[in-house]
Each structure stands twice: as C-alpha cells, then as structure tokens.
Write a protein that holds these residues in place. Structure first.
Motif, PDB file in Angstrom:
ATOM      1  N   SER A  26      -0.341  14.311 -12.806  1.00 47.77           N
ATOM      2  CA  SER A  26       0.057  15.201 -11.716  1.00 47.77           C
ATOM      3  C   SER A  26       1.564  15.340 -11.683  1.00 47.77           C
ATOM      4  CB  SER A  26      -0.416  14.645 -10.379  1.00 47.77           C
ATOM      5  OG  SER A  26       0.285  13.459 -10.072  1.00 47.77           O
ATOM      6  N   HIS A  27       2.000  16.305 -10.931  1.00 48.45           N
ATOM      7  CA  HIS A  27       3.423  16.458 -10.651  1.00 48.45           C
ATOM      8  C   HIS A  27       3.769  15.429  -9.572  1.00 48.45           C
ATOM      9  CE1 HIS A  27       6.997  18.978 -10.944  1.00 48.45           C
ATOM     10  NE2 HIS A  27       7.193  18.716  -9.671  1.00 48.45           N
ATOM     11  N   PRO A  28       5.014  14.884  -9.587  1.00 42.72           N
ATOM     12  CA  PRO A  28       5.365  13.933  -8.524  1.00 42.72           C
ATOM     13  C   PRO A  28       5.079  14.523  -7.139  1.00 42.72           C
ATOM     14  CG  PRO A  28       7.103  14.019 -10.168  1.00 42.72           C
ATOM     15  CD  PRO A  28       6.101  15.073 -10.550  1.00 42.72           C
ATOM     16  N   ASP A  29       4.571  13.697  -6.255  1.00 46.85           N
ATOM     17  CA  ASP A  29       4.300  14.056  -4.854  1.00 46.85           C
ATOM     18  C   ASP A  29       2.973  14.779  -4.633  1.00 46.85           C
ATOM     19  OD1 ASP A  29       6.156  12.837  -3.389  1.00 46.85           O
ATOM     20  OD2 ASP A  29       7.333  14.621  -2.889  1.00 46.85           O
ATOM     21  N   ALA A  30       2.222  15.004  -5.695  1.00 52.29           N
ATOM     22  CA  ALA A  30       0.919  15.650  -5.499  1.00 52.29           C
ATOM     23  C   ALA A  30      -0.067  14.682  -4.850  1.00 52.29           C
ATOM     24  CB  ALA A  30       0.364  16.160  -6.827  1.00 52.29           C
ATOM     25  N   GLY A  31       0.251  13.371  -4.920  1.00 52.15           N
ATOM     26  CA  GLY A  31      -0.599  12.382  -4.269  1.00 52.15           C
ATOM     27  C   GLY A  31      -1.272  11.412  -5.215  1.00 52.15           C
ATOM     28  N   LYS A  32      -0.652  11.184  -6.365  1.00 52.00           N
ATOM     29  CA  LYS A  32      -1.273  10.306  -7.364  1.00 52.00           C
ATOM     30  C   LYS A  32      -1.433   8.874  -6.845  1.00 52.00           C
ATOM     31  CE  LYS A  32       0.916   9.779 -11.294  1.00 52.00           C
ATOM     32  NZ  LYS A  32       1.283   8.385 -11.542  1.00 52.00           N
ATOM     33  N   SER A  33      -0.371   8.340  -6.247  1.00 48.60           N
ATOM     34  CA  SER A  33      -0.478   6.960  -5.747  1.00 48.60           C
ATOM     35  C   SER A  33      -1.534   6.888  -4.652  1.00 48.60           C
ATOM     36  CB  SER A  33       0.854   6.483  -5.157  1.00 48.60           C
ATOM     37  OG  SER A  33       1.905   6.879  -5.963  1.00 48.60           O
ATOM     38  N   THR A  34      -1.520   7.862  -3.769  1.00 49.62           N
ATOM     39  CA  THR A  34      -2.477   7.875  -2.659  1.00 49.62           C
ATOM     40  C   THR A  34      -3.902   7.964  -3.201  1.00 49.62           C
ATOM     41  OG1 THR A  34      -0.796   9.112  -1.454  1.00 49.62           O
ATOM     42  CG2 THR A  34      -2.980   9.008  -0.450  1.00 49.62           C
ATOM     43  N   GLY A  54       2.916  -0.700  -4.378  1.00 46.52           N
ATOM     44  CA  GLY A  54       3.917  -1.363  -3.556  1.00 46.52           C
ATOM     45  C   GLY A  54       4.949  -0.405  -3.002  1.00 46.52           C
ATOM     46  N   LYS A  55       4.489   0.716  -2.453  1.00 41.15           N
ATOM     47  CA  LYS A  55       5.444   1.621  -1.827  1.00 41.15           C
ATOM     48  C   LYS A  55       5.998   0.966  -0.573  1.00 41.15           C
ATOM     49  CE  LYS A  55       4.755   6.007  -3.651  1.00 41.15           C
ATOM     50  NZ  LYS A  55       4.974   7.414  -3.404  1.00 41.15           N
ATOM     51  N   ALA A  56       7.143   1.458  -0.138  1.00 43.10           N
ATOM     52  CA  ALA A  56       7.817   0.844   1.000  1.00 43.10           C
ATOM     53  C   ALA A  56       6.844   0.601   2.155  1.00 43.10           C
ATOM     54  CB  ALA A  56       8.946   1.760   1.448  1.00 43.10           C
ATOM     55  N   GLY A  57       6.936  -0.565   2.736  1.00 43.23           N
ATOM     56  CA  GLY A  57       6.133  -0.863   3.909  1.00 43.23           C
ATOM     57  C   GLY A  57       4.711  -1.292   3.588  1.00 43.23           C
ATOM     58  N   ARG A  58       4.337  -1.234   2.362  1.00 42.13           N
ATOM     59  CA  ARG A  58       2.991  -1.662   2.018  1.00 42.13           C
ATOM     60  C   ARG A  58       3.074  -2.950   1.211  1.00 42.13           C
ATOM     61  NH1 ARG A  58       1.026   3.818  -0.793  1.00 42.13           N
ATOM     62  NH2 ARG A  58       1.530   5.321   0.798  1.00 42.13           N
ATOM     63  N   ARG A  59       1.952  -3.609   1.120  1.00 42.19           N
ATOM     64  CA  ARG A  59       1.900  -4.828   0.329  1.00 42.19           C
ATOM     65  C   ARG A  59       2.009  -4.429  -1.144  1.00 42.19           C
ATOM     66  NH1 ARG A  59      -2.221  -8.037  -1.902  1.00 42.19           N
ATOM     67  NH2 ARG A  59      -3.843  -6.536  -1.452  1.00 42.19           N
ATOM     68  N   GLY A 260     -10.588  18.133  -1.995  1.00 39.30           N
ATOM     69  CA  GLY A 260     -10.566  17.023  -1.055  1.00 39.30           C
ATOM     70  C   GLY A 260      -9.170  16.701  -0.579  1.00 39.30           C
ATOM     71  N   ALA A 261      -9.046  15.562   0.023  1.00 35.90           N
ATOM     72  CA  ALA A 261      -7.750  15.099   0.516  1.00 35.90           C
ATOM     73  C   ALA A 261      -7.731  13.582   0.392  1.00 35.90           C
ATOM     74  CB  ALA A 261      -7.543  15.519   1.971  1.00 35.90           C
ATOM     75  N   ALA A 262      -6.818  13.092  -0.436  1.00 38.37           N
ATOM     76  CA  ALA A 262      -6.806  11.654  -0.722  1.00 38.37           C
ATOM     77  C   ALA A 262      -6.397  10.838   0.498  1.00 38.37           C
ATOM     78  CB  ALA A 262      -5.853  11.367  -1.885  1.00 38.37           C
ATOM     79  N   LEU A 263      -5.445  11.364   1.254  1.00 37.35           N
ATOM     80  CA  LEU A 263      -4.883  10.564   2.353  1.00 37.35           C
ATOM     81  C   LEU A 263      -5.935  10.225   3.414  1.00 37.35           C
ATOM     82  CD1 LEU A 263      -2.230   9.232   3.247  1.00 37.35           C
ATOM     83  CD2 LEU A 263      -1.740  11.315   4.534  1.00 37.35           C
ATOM     84  N   PRO A 264      -6.649  11.229   3.949  1.00 34.02           N
ATOM     85  CA  PRO A 264      -7.707  10.872   4.907  1.00 34.02           C
ATOM     86  C   PRO A 264      -9.038  10.552   4.227  1.00 34.02           C
ATOM     87  CG  PRO A 264      -7.388  13.248   4.900  1.00 34.02           C
ATOM     88  CD  PRO A 264      -6.431  12.686   3.885  1.00 34.02           C
ATOM     89  N   ASN A 265      -9.039  10.414   2.919  1.00 36.58           N
ATOM     90  CA  ASN A 265     -10.251  10.045   2.175  1.00 36.58           C
ATOM     91  C   ASN A 265     -11.370  11.073   2.241  1.00 36.58           C
ATOM     92  OD1 ASN A 265     -10.383   7.118   0.941  1.00 36.58           O
ATOM     93  ND2 ASN A 265      -8.951   7.131   2.650  1.00 36.58           N
TER      94      ASN A 265
HETATM   95  P1  G4P Z   1       2.734  10.766  -6.052  1.00 30.23           P
HETATM   96  O1  G4P Z   1       2.280   9.371  -6.353  1.00 30.23           O
HETATM   97  O2  G4P Z   1       1.970  11.815  -6.778  1.00 30.23           O
HETATM   98  O3  G4P Z   1       4.193  10.980  -6.154  1.00 30.23           O
HETATM   99  O4  G4P Z   1       2.368  11.078  -4.525  1.00 30.23           O
HETATM  100  P2  G4P Z   1       2.089  10.107  -3.300  1.00 30.23           P
HETATM  101  O5  G4P Z   1       0.737   9.530  -3.376  1.00 30.23           O
HETATM  102  O6  G4P Z   1       3.235   9.210  -3.082  1.00 30.23           O
HETATM  103  O7  G4P Z   1       2.030  11.220  -2.161  1.00 30.23           O
HETATM  104  C1  G4P Z   1       3.125  12.057  -1.865  1.00 30.23           C
HETATM  105  C2  G4P Z   1       3.083  12.417  -0.399  1.00 30.23           C
HETATM  106  O8  G4P Z   1       1.904  13.203  -0.153  1.00 30.23           O
HETATM  107  C3  G4P Z   1       2.974  11.220   0.529  1.00 30.23           C
HETATM  108  O9  G4P Z   1       3.648  11.525   1.741  1.00 30.23           O
HETATM  109  C4  G4P Z   1       1.497  11.123   0.801  1.00 30.23           C
HETATM  110  O10 G4P Z   1       1.211  10.471   2.022  1.00 30.23           O
HETATM  111  C5  G4P Z   1       1.124  12.585   0.859  1.00 30.23           C
HETATM  112  N1  G4P Z   1      -0.298  12.826   0.559  1.00 30.23           N
HETATM  113  C6  G4P Z   1      -1.006  12.411  -0.497  1.00 30.23           C
HETATM  114  N2  G4P Z   1      -2.280  12.852  -0.417  1.00 30.23           N
HETATM  115  C7  G4P Z   1      -2.368  13.563   0.724  1.00 30.23           C
HETATM  116  C8  G4P Z   1      -3.431  14.265   1.370  1.00 30.23           C
HETATM  117  O11 G4P Z   1      -4.561  14.325   0.923  1.00 30.23           O
HETATM  118  N3  G4P Z   1      -3.106  14.881   2.531  1.00 30.23           N
HETATM  119  C9  G4P Z   1      -1.867  14.841   3.080  1.00 30.23           C
HETATM  120  N4  G4P Z   1      -1.668  15.480   4.230  1.00 30.23           N
HETATM  121  N5  G4P Z   1      -0.857  14.189   2.509  1.00 30.23           N
HETATM  122  C10 G4P Z   1      -1.101  13.552   1.345  1.00 30.23           C
HETATM  123  P3  G4P Z   1       5.121  11.034   2.012  1.00 30.23           P
HETATM  124  O12 G4P Z   1       5.403  11.375   3.431  1.00 30.23           O
HETATM  125  O13 G4P Z   1       6.044  11.589   0.986  1.00 30.23           O
HETATM  126  O14 G4P Z   1       5.071   9.507   1.742  1.00 30.23           O
HETATM  127  P4  G4P Z   1       4.427   8.325   2.594  1.00 30.23           P
HETATM  128  O15 G4P Z   1       5.501   7.921   3.537  1.00 30.23           O
HETATM  129  O16 G4P Z   1       3.215   8.861   3.301  1.00 30.23           O
HETATM  130  O17 G4P Z   1       4.107   7.292   1.580  1.00 30.23           O
END
Ligand code: G4P
Length: 536
Positions: A26-34, A54-59, A260-265
């Motif tokens: 993925s491109h950076p910030d697309a949500g790969k770590s999440t 180990g992003k900031a604030g996490r274990r 989908g959306a990785a963050l809210p699963n």
């Molecule tokens: P990366 O490894 O590809 O660089 O991406 P990463 O998972 O760090 O995600 C980049 C930003 O996108 C993070 O927000 C993350 O919370 C957000 N994100 C990832 N997946 C989703 C999703 O499904 N929905 C939404 N709304 N956001 C998502 P950030 O504010 O840059 O960092 P953080 O403080 O949350 O870690």
C-alpha cells in the motif's frame, strides 16, 4: 501431542496446503499497520492492537534502532507475523511503507504467494501502490484488493473499480459490495450468497465491530433505499461479468475486491476468510536451473531479508528464510548453496512482530528467523539433502550515490566492519575502486533514506561516526571489463565495482550524459538494472 508433533504426523504436503503466505502492499497512510493489527486480532493471535509495529502510545517494539523509525513515522524494519485461523496457518510478511526502501519490499515479495493491495477509499491508486503492484505483476503474484476506510467519506465504488482496471489493467471482481456511501457505511452484501452483513461500531473500542446478518428482505427493511441502490449495483456487476475468476486471479490478471474499514474492524474477518479461500498455498518454486522443487521435496529455503539489531534485548542479526520445500526442524544441518558450507540451525526462531520464540518445526510458506547467520545474504538458498539454488533476487537500480568516510581515523576498523555488514544485509549497495580505496567507499541507494540508516547504524551500532559527500551521479548501468577500459577518464562517468557480487557499475551524471557516451561508444556494454522507480 504437541502442535509440532501434529505437524510432523500430518505430512509436508498437507501442512503446506494449510499455509497462506502473503504481504500487504500500500501507499503510506492507507492503513497497512491498522489492517495488519486487525487481521491478527481477528485471528485471535494478539489480544491488544499495537503489538505489531509499536506505534506511539501502543505497546510494542522499543529498540533505539526503532527510535529513528518512530521519529520519522515510517516503517523501516520488516516483521513476519504468523497466526492460525480457521484451520489455516497465515504468514503475513510486513513490507516497509516508504518508497526509499522499495528494494526491501521487493525482496519480501519474492517470499510471498499472494499480496493484499490496500487502497484508501478516498485516494484510490497512489504512486507507491502502483509501483508495488508493478513488482507483483513482474513476479506474477496474485493480488487481492481491499478498499479501506469505508467509514470515511471517499469515492464511488464503481469509480474505484474503473480506476483499477484503467490504470493497471487488472480486472476487478468484487467479492462483496458496500451498502451506504463511503462515510455512511452500513454493511456489505456478499455477492456469491446475497447475504447482507450490517456493521455497527462497538462503543469505546476498535477491537471488534458488531456484525448482524440479514437476508434480502431483512436488509431492505433495515437499510431502505441505500440497500436498494447497492443491490442494483450488484446486479450490474454480474451483467458486466465482474465475477470471481480463479484462473485469471492466479495468473495475476484479475483481482478479487473486498470493501471495509480496518480501524473499526468492518469487513476484516471477511478478508481473512477470502485469503484462506482464494490465496494460493505454497507451490513448487523454480530453481535457477528452471526445475521446480516440489513442496514435499527435502528442505529448501530462500533468505529474503537480513536484519540486524531488531530488539535491544537481542542485539544480533537475523536472516529471515522463507521455507520453500520440506519440513524444517530446528537443529538440522543445512547447506548454504552459495558457499557449499554446512549451516547449523540451532538458533531458529519464530517472529511475531517484535517478539520471538524458539521455533522447532516449520513447513513450506513459513518464515524462519536464523539468528547470527553472518554468512547469509538476501537471495541465498539453504537446502537439505538434494541440492538446489533459487534464482538470485535482482538488485534495484541505484539512483543516489555518496562517498562515506569515517570521521574518526581511530575507528576505521569498526567503520569497515559496519560497511561490510550493511552491504551483506542489503541495506545499501557498496561500490569501490582501486582509485578510491577502502577509506572512502561509494554507497549506492534507491532512496536517500537508506543513507540515513547507514549513518545511524555506523554511529550507534558500530561506534564509527561517519559523514557523506554526495556524488553527482543519477544513473547506473551494468558494464564489463571492456566498458571499464573504454569509459576510463570520461567526464560525467565513473566505473565502480559492486562489492557484493563483483558487478561493474558505470555511473552517469544524468541521462543526457549516458546517451551521449553510449552514442560515442556504441560497442560498450551498458545494460539497465531493475528499475527501482516506476512512473506513477
Ligand atoms: P500505514 O501503516 O499504511 O502507513 O497506515 P496506518 O495504519 O498507520 O494508518 C494511517 C492512518 O489511517 C491512521 O490515522 C489510522 O488510524 C487511519 N486508518 C487506518 N484504517 C482506517 C479506517 O479503516 N478508517 C479510518 N477512519 N481511519 C483509518 P492517524 O491519525 O494518522 O494515526 P493514528 O494516530 O490513528 O495511529
């Protein structure tokens, strides 16, 4: 019976058949770590998101080496994650997100059987996604697409599919379809069954979403017109023939798409199911001689990454080996194909993000970490019994060149040791010539951040503070002894030897200089290297 004993009893082919080894590109910030965390979380491999990077604030990982990575907010190191899911063993290989480390990513992609192409729903295809996709294409790696961040305002799903088809020529075949526009995501229609899954954010936590399943009538009653609109689009998809097609997916011509959306699963579990059902299990790997080595042949493995200093508690050097065939048992003595020397595997480990455990048995598709394997380089083959050597992993064409010098003459020994190690690990390419001598080797990189890594490690790991002077070269071509002779003394050009493999690299100030010299010396060999930069 222990888990390892079950594996021994089960046999190599069956174990290989359960494995799915993949990477997320993925491109950076697309949500790969999440997404990585969410996948592992769903597989119940970890119970707290954040153990992976180990992003900031996490274990997570806290080595001082990682400090540099944290400061810059980029992921430099590659980790391998292994987890059980639904009768399968999933090996998720991490790839560095930053373009400057694309050579590392390329090596990781040599070790996977499938990739997840992760897109941000608002951004679609971005430069780094395109570039990594190109690598997948060149290696014929099948690609599953996951359109992420559907909980946020984004683009139309049909428009995103069109972009995938038009820009990269990959035919998208949606597995599921979103109900509700990006930003007002309600749920997913499973195309094969028509079943609708509604998602609700779980209050206060990103660890799990509430999933409720409905049939057509139930979905319509719940969502009303947004469901109707989505159902119409689903019907349209079938009309245009955008249906899952396994042969073309495996050939890298079509891509199953999931939303989908990785963050809210939302939709993450569905992605895991898709990886189990669609991604290929390990296949026979072709040797350099072109003979495929069956997965149940005696052990063979490919070194795809060498990483030093991953964790302060283990200041050492780990070679990551992808098992290609056979059963690996800790303690077995392997042969290092490049040197023919025996290689003991007493210190085999399993990686779990930053954590490690001793590893006793592994099967095709698994990743072994071999500790303090000083002789191993990316691209090397290890085997047992029946000899094999896999094709070397090509180096990318460097585009940045600099002379590196140790600042303190008293530390020259440490400096030289550091340069040798970084070269072996593939952190940077090291070039030399009689003229320049050992004191001032030339570093060649795909991206300038590689230089920062070199300086950081020389200082903090080897105690040899060093400095760089950038050279005015932009291009490299492979040449030979004749070329070296012919190009000697020409302006805007220098021929150096790559230490790793002895290849002769001709460096040029720019493409005009290269063209002019090539025109004036038509018989000189000037072969392009693998392009590290693919135009967006
Ligand atoms: P990366 O490894 O590809 O660089 O991406 P990463 O998972 O760090 O995600 C980049 C930003 O996108 C993070 O927000 C993350 O919370 C957000 N994100 C990832 N997946 C989703 C999703 O499904 N929905 C939404 N709304 N956001 C998502 P950030 O504010 O840059 O960092 P953080 O403080 O949350 O870690």
């Amino acid at each position: 019976m222990t888990v390892a004993e079950v594996g021994v009893a089960r046999g190599v082919s069956a174990e290989a058949g359960r494995r799915r080894t993949f990477a997320v590109i993925s491109h950076p910030d697309a949500g790969k770590s999440t997404l990585t965390e969410a996948l592992a979380l769903h597989a119940a491999a970890i119970n707290q998101a954040g153990a992976v990077h180990g992003k900031a604030g996490r274990r997570g990982v806290t080595s001082d080496w990682m400090a540099m990575e944290k400061d810059r907010g980029i992921s430099i190191t590659s980790a391998a994650l292994k987890f059980d899911y639904d009768g399968h063993v999933l090996n998720l290989l991490d790839t560095p997100g930053h373009a400057d480390f694309s050579e590392d990513t390329y090596r990781v992609l040599e070790a996977v059987d499938c990739a997840i192409m992760l897109l941000d729903s608002a951004k679609g295809l971005e430069p780094q996604t395109l570039k990594l996709f190109d690598v997948c294409r060149s290696r014929h790696v099948p690609v599953v697409t996951f359109v992420n961040k559907w909980d946020r305002p984004g683009r139309e799903p049909l428009e995103l599919l069109d972009e995938i088809e038009q820009r990269i020529g990959l035919r998208p075949t949606p597995v599921n379809w979103p109900v509700g526009i990006a930003g007002d995501f309600r749920g997913l229609i499973e195309r094969s069954s028509g079943v609708y899954t509604a998602y609700t954010r779980t209050p206060g936590g990103a660890s799990r979403a509430l999933e409720e399943v409905f049939d057509d009538a139930g979905a319509l009653a719940r969502e009303g017109t947004v469901y109707e609109a989505a159902a119409e689009e689903v019907a349209l998809l079938s009309e245009i023939g955008a249906d899952l097609d396994m042969p073309s997916f495996l050939a890298g011509e079509s891509s199953p798409v999931l939303f989908g959306a990785a963050l809210p699963n939302f939709g993450v579990r569905r992605l895991l199911d898709a990886m189990c059902a669609l991604a290929p299990a390990p296949l026979p790997r072709a040797s350099a001689a072109g003979d495929p080595r069956p997965v149940d042949a005696p052990f063979s493995g490919l070194v795809f990454k060498v990483q030093a200093n991953m964790n302060p508690a283990h200041r050492d050097r780990v070679a990551f080996v992808r098992v290609c065939s056979g059963r690996f048992e800790r303690g077995m003595v392997l042969t290092h194909a490049a040197t023919g020397r025996p290689f003991a595997t007493k210190y085999a480990q399993e990686m779990f993000g930053a954590e490690r455990e001793t590893l006793d048995v592994a099967f095709p598709g698994d990743v072994i970490g071999l500790v303090n394997a000083t002789a191993l380089r990316p691209g090397d083959t290890l085997y047992a019994e029946v000899p094999v050597e896999f094709p070397p992993i090509p180096s990318f064409a460097p585009e940045h060149f600099a002379v590196v010098r140790c600042k303190d003459a008293g530390k020259f020994k440490q400096f030289r040791r550091g340069i040798d190690q970084l070269d072996t690990e593939g952190v940077v390419q090291v070039l030399s010539s009689d003229l320049r001598g050992d004191q001032a080797p030339v570093l060649a990189a795909v991206g300038p951040l590689q230089f920062d890594v070199v300086l950081h490690r020389l200082e903090h790991e080897f105690g040899a503070k060093s400095e760089l002077s950038h050279l005015d070269f932009e291009l490299a071509r492979l040449t030979d002894a004749g070329g070296q002779e012919a190009l000697k003394g020409l302006r805007g050009c220098e021929v150096l030897t790559r230490r790793l493999d002895g290849a002769l690299l001709a460096l040029f100030a720019d493409k005009w200089r290269l063209n002019a010299i090539a025109r004036d010396h038509p018989t000189v060999t000037l072969e392009p290297l693998l392009a590290g930069t693919v135009a967006a």
